[in-house]
Design a protein around this motif. Sequence first.
Motif, PDB file in Angstrom:
ATOM      1  N   SER A   1     -67.112   3.432  99.789  1.00 40.38           N
ATOM      2  CA  SER A   1     -67.832   3.279  98.525  1.00 40.38           C
ATOM      3  C   SER A   1     -68.496   4.589  98.109  1.00 40.38           C
ATOM      4  N   ASN A   2     -68.867   5.446  99.043  1.00 44.51           N
ATOM      5  CA  ASN A   2     -69.460   6.730  98.703  1.00 44.51           C
ATOM      6  C   ASN A   2     -68.452   7.663  98.055  1.00 44.51           C
ATOM      7  N   SER A   3     -67.230   7.496  98.316  1.00 42.21           N
ATOM      8  CA  SER A   3     -66.226   8.381  97.746  1.00 42.21           C
ATOM      9  C   SER A   3     -65.939   8.071  96.277  1.00 42.21           C
ATOM     10  N   PHE A   4     -66.465   6.948  95.756  1.00 44.97           N
ATOM     11  CA  PHE A   4     -66.230   6.588  94.359  1.00 44.97           C
ATOM     12  C   PHE A   4     -67.478   6.747  93.500  1.00 44.97           C
ATOM     13  N   SER A   5     -68.455   7.554  93.902  1.00 46.65           N
ATOM     14  CA  SER A   5     -69.663   7.741  93.104  1.00 46.65           C
ATOM     15  C   SER A   5     -69.356   8.637  91.897  1.00 46.65           C
ATOM     16  N   ALA A   6     -70.185   8.468  90.872  1.00 46.84           N
ATOM     17  CA  ALA A   6     -69.990   9.237  89.640  1.00 46.84           C
ATOM     18  C   ALA A   6     -71.354   9.617  89.087  1.00 46.84           C
ATOM     19  N   SER A   7     -71.408  10.547  88.190  1.00 45.98           N
ATOM     20  CA  SER A   7     -72.653  10.912  87.535  1.00 45.98           C
ATOM     21  C   SER A   7     -72.356  11.427  86.140  1.00 45.98           C
TER      22      SER A   7
END
Length: 188
Positions: A23-29
């Motif tokens: 799930s950390n690999s799909f973070s966005a900003s």
Amino acid sequence: MELNMAKPYRFTVLTVALLCLSSNSFSASVSGTINVNISLEAGCVINGNNTLDGDSAIDFGTLDFGSVPTVFVQQDSAVTGGAANGIAVVCSSGVTPSFAIASGNNDGSIVGGVGNGNHTMSDSSGNYVDYAIFSDPARSNRIENNTSILMAEFTDTTPQTIELYGRAYGTSNVAGSYSDTLNVTLSW
């Protein structure tokens, strides 16, 4: 027959750990801006409240004579506002304000001008107590309506205090709550 529960448990823990890592690999900003602005106008802060030219219904303070017997002779008080002993004023640099009392809502109510004050408080039954406003604690310099109290020019944000002292005179022997509203102006 013996059941081995350790294997499904290991599988579940391993699955949850992998899901957390993935799930950390799909973070966005996203990023952007906030527009900030202010328009500064010459004005004053009265008792901590911002005021600009044309503002009305500003709270300049309170003159509370307290509770006294109906047969009192005179009762003294002072206006309290943003300063312990008066009205606290801070104005824009370069401004030289003046303060004036225009009138009280019941001025002239005591028939024939009887009494020592130039203002009157009234109760709900048409009874009156007169009072006056002074610029000194000895109450020797009475402030007449529309007489300006000049303040010093503001060069920094150090507050100046308008000190006003009141004296009520025993002109009614009828018990009740008496009040008035003074109409005042700060000009610059």
